[in-house]
Write a protein that holds these residues in place. Structure first.
Motif, mmCIF file in Angstrom:
data_model
loop_
_atom_site.group_PDB
_atom_site.id
_atom_site.type_symbol
_atom_site.label_atom_id
_atom_site.label_comp_id
_atom_site.label_asym_id
_atom_site.label_seq_id
_atom_site.Cartn_x
_atom_site.Cartn_y
_atom_site.Cartn_z
ATOM 1 N N ASP A 91 6.620 -6.765 -11.721
ATOM 2 C CA ASP A 91 7.372 -5.662 -10.615
ATOM 3 C C ASP A 91 6.055 -4.828 -10.070
ATOM 4 N N SER A 92 5.428 -5.614 -9.126
ATOM 5 C CA SER A 92 4.175 -5.139 -8.516
ATOM 6 C C SER A 92 4.651 -4.095 -7.255
ATOM 7 N N LYS A 93 5.859 -4.040 -6.908
ATOM 8 C CA LYS A 93 6.311 -2.887 -5.915
ATOM 9 C C LYS A 93 6.306 -1.459 -6.693
ATOM 10 N N SER A 94 7.244 -1.909 -8.112
ATOM 11 C CA SER A 94 7.316 -0.444 -8.727
ATOM 12 C C SER A 94 6.135 0.060 -9.370
ATOM 13 N N ALA A 95 5.302 -0.658 -9.661
ATOM 14 C CA ALA A 95 4.143 -0.314 -10.205
ATOM 15 C C ALA A 95 3.299 0.657 -9.060
ATOM 16 N N ARG A 96 3.323 -0.019 -7.989
ATOM 17 C CA ARG A 96 2.512 1.001 -6.921
ATOM 18 C C ARG A 96 3.334 2.040 -6.576
ATOM 19 N N ASN A 97 4.571 2.252 -6.433
ATOM 20 C CA ASN A 97 5.488 3.366 -6.424
ATOM 21 C C ASN A 97 5.167 4.498 -7.515
ATOM 22 N N THR A 98 5.067 3.928 -8.745
ATOM 23 C CA THR A 98 4.769 4.770 -9.874
ATOM 24 C C THR A 98 3.579 5.323 -9.658
ATOM 25 N N LEU A 99 2.331 4.600 -9.371
ATOM 26 C CA LEU A 99 0.867 5.040 -8.947
ATOM 27 C C LEU A 99 1.059 6.167 -7.947
ATOM 28 N N ASP A 100 1.871 5.923 -6.867
ATOM 29 C CA ASP A 100 2.008 7.085 -5.867
ATOM 30 C C ASP A 100 2.515 8.144 -6.304
ATOM 31 N N ALA A 101 3.613 8.064 -7.060
ATOM 32 C CA ALA A 101 4.085 9.147 -7.791
ATOM 33 C C ALA A 101 2.934 10.041 -8.719
ATOM 34 N N LEU A 102 2.367 9.108 -9.491
ATOM 35 C CA LEU A 102 1.309 9.762 -10.424
ATOM 36 C C LEU A 102 0.282 10.603 -9.378
ATOM 37 N N LEU A 103 -0.167 9.960 -8.216
ATOM 38 C CA LEU A 103 -0.961 10.769 -7.497
ATOM 39 C C LEU A 103 -0.424 12.072 -6.957
ATOM 40 N N ALA A 104 0.854 11.836 -6.578
ATOM 41 C CA ALA A 104 1.544 13.074 -5.925
ATOM 42 C C ALA A 104 1.659 14.231 -6.969
ATOM 43 N N LYS A 105 2.264 13.911 -8.198
ATOM 44 C CA LYS A 105 2.402 14.734 -9.324
ATOM 45 C C LYS A 105 1.227 15.487 -9.919
ATOM 46 N N TYR A 106 0.169 14.513 -10.338
ATOM 47 C CA TYR A 106 -0.808 14.859 -11.101
ATOM 48 C C TYR A 106 -2.172 14.523 -10.227
ATOM 49 N N PRO A 107 -2.556 15.074 -9.142
ATOM 50 C CA PRO A 107 -3.602 14.581 -8.238
ATOM 51 C C PRO A 107 -4.991 14.705 -9.010
ATOM 52 N N ASP A 108 -5.180 15.903 -9.856
ATOM 53 C CA ASP A 108 -6.678 16.177 -10.464
ATOM 54 C C ASP A 108 -6.595 15.421 -11.846
ATOM 55 N N SER A 109 -5.604 14.658 -12.282
ATOM 56 C CA SER A 109 -5.859 14.140 -13.626
ATOM 57 C C SER A 109 -6.730 12.951 -13.722
ATOM 58 N N SER A 110 -7.178 12.619 -14.921
ATOM 59 C CA SER A 110 -7.928 11.256 -15.285
ATOM 60 C C SER A 110 -7.128 10.097 -14.879
ATOM 61 N N ALA A 111 -5.906 10.318 -15.049
ATOM 62 C CA ALA A 111 -4.898 9.068 -14.802
ATOM 63 C C ALA A 111 -4.936 8.839 -13.457
ATOM 64 N N ALA A 112 -4.867 10.063 -12.613
ATOM 65 C CA ALA A 112 -4.945 9.732 -11.230
ATOM 66 C C ALA A 112 -5.992 9.085 -10.393
ATOM 67 N N VAL A 115 3.231 3.418 -17.475
ATOM 68 C CA VAL A 115 4.540 2.688 -16.977
ATOM 69 C C VAL A 115 4.068 1.940 -15.850
ATOM 70 N N ALA A 116 3.144 2.216 -15.060
ATOM 71 C CA ALA A 116 2.655 1.230 -13.900
ATOM 72 C C ALA A 116 2.141 0.117 -14.566
ATOM 73 N N THR A 117 1.288 0.020 -15.789
ATOM 74 C CA THR A 117 1.064 -0.936 -16.396
ATOM 75 C C THR A 117 1.762 -1.999 -16.701
ATOM 76 N N CYS A 118 2.951 -1.479 -17.464
ATOM 77 C CA CYS A 118 3.742 -2.407 -17.863
ATOM 78 C C CYS A 118 4.688 -2.994 -16.717
ATOM 79 N N GLN A 119 4.871 -2.175 -15.692
ATOM 80 C CA GLN A 119 5.817 -2.723 -14.572
ATOM 81 C C GLN A 119 5.006 -3.946 -13.898
ATOM 82 N N GLN A 120 3.582 -3.716 -13.804
ATOM 83 C CA GLN A 120 2.623 -4.654 -13.313
ATOM 84 C C GLN A 120 2.843 -6.093 -14.018
#
Length: 271
Positions: free
Chosen positions: A241-262, A232-237
């Motif tokens: 929509d860089s701002k939404s992309a960064r917000n999505t990445l922040d949400a990813l870190l908050a929800k799945y901090p230990d994942s490879s995507a994080a 999702v962040a890649t598509c937004q970028q």
């Protein structure tokens, strides 16, 4: 007799004077002619020297130009070789990444399939053991027709094979058909995930965004959810929509901090 002699001397003097004058004039003309020839030769020599210098300059310029053209050709050939190498490496990396995701997807399905089979078996067993209540048939809720896991797997594998063969349009249609036909299947989150990837590969970021968002919102605990958020962040970028992309990445870190995507999200946020 002295009279006639005296008369001849002045005439002879005049003749001599005229002869000397003519001789002097001739000498001056001869000297002037000689001087003119020397000057002409000098000018011709100067012109030849200047012409030779110009020819040498032009020849050197042409030689330098030829060398520059050859150097540009060599540089162009070198750059073309680098571009071909980079394209090959990019294609290879894309194929490796695709194979990695497909292999990971296959392993996850192997882990999910036994649970789904056990749940299906329990449902069937419960339905068999439960006694029938003929006294109140209207109270029974309508039952859903149980899906065949083997059929689901075959349909999903067929869509995945289309994606693996780079038949993106056909793969997208197959994944979408599968998701609509089996909305409660354990493979449906995977189908939406690969549907989004197929649309992204066809440069349709809006439809890719829609499919990946659906995975993250409907199945937040699924193994594909972190990768879906990253996509999702890649598509937004790419949509600017860089701002939404960064917000999505922040949400990813908050929800799945230990994942490879994080881990990938952290690297992107550092840029």
């Amino acid at each position: 007799m002295p009279g006639p002699c005296i008369g001849r001397f002045p005439a002879r003097t005049r003749v001599i004077s005229i002869a000397l004058l003519l001789a002097a004039l001739g000498a001056q003309q001869a000297h002037a002619g000689l001087f003119d020839d020397d000057e002409a030769r000098r000018q011709v020599t100067d012109l030849q020297l200047k012409s030779n210098e110009r020819l040498d300059t032009v020849a050197k310029g042409q030689m330098e130009l030829a060398n520059q053209i050859q150097a540009l050709r060599d540089e162009n050939a070198r750059l073309r070789g680098q571009v071909e190498t980079l394209n090959y490496e990019l294609d290879a990396a894309t194929k490796r990444q695709k194979d990695f995701y497909i292999d990971l997807d296959s392993r996850l399905r192997k882990l999910e399939t036994p649970s789904a089979s056990a749940a299906s078996a329990a449902t069937v067993a419960g339905a068999t053991v439960k006694p029938a209540d003929d006294s109140n048939p209207a109270s029974e809720a309508p039952r859903k027709v149980a899906s065949d896991p083997a059929t689901e797997t075959r349909e999903y594998e067929a869509a995945l094979n289309l994606f693996r063969a780079n038949k993106l349009k056909e793969a997208a249609a197959a994944f979408e058909t599968f998701a609509k036909a089996h909305p409660d299947s354990t493979l449906t989150p995977n189908a939406y995930y690969w549907l989004g990837n197929a649309h992204y590969a066809m440069r349709d970021c809006r439809r890719a965004l829609e499919a990946q968002r659906f995975v993250g919102s409907k199945w937040p605990a699924h193994a594909k959810a972190p990768d879906a958020l990253l996509n999702v962040a890649t598509c937004q970028q790419e949509l600017g929509d860089s701002k939404s992309a960064r917000n999505t990445l922040d949400a990813l870190l908050a929800k799945y901090p230990d994942s490879s995507a994080a881990k990938a999200a952290r690297q992107r946020l550092k840029k």
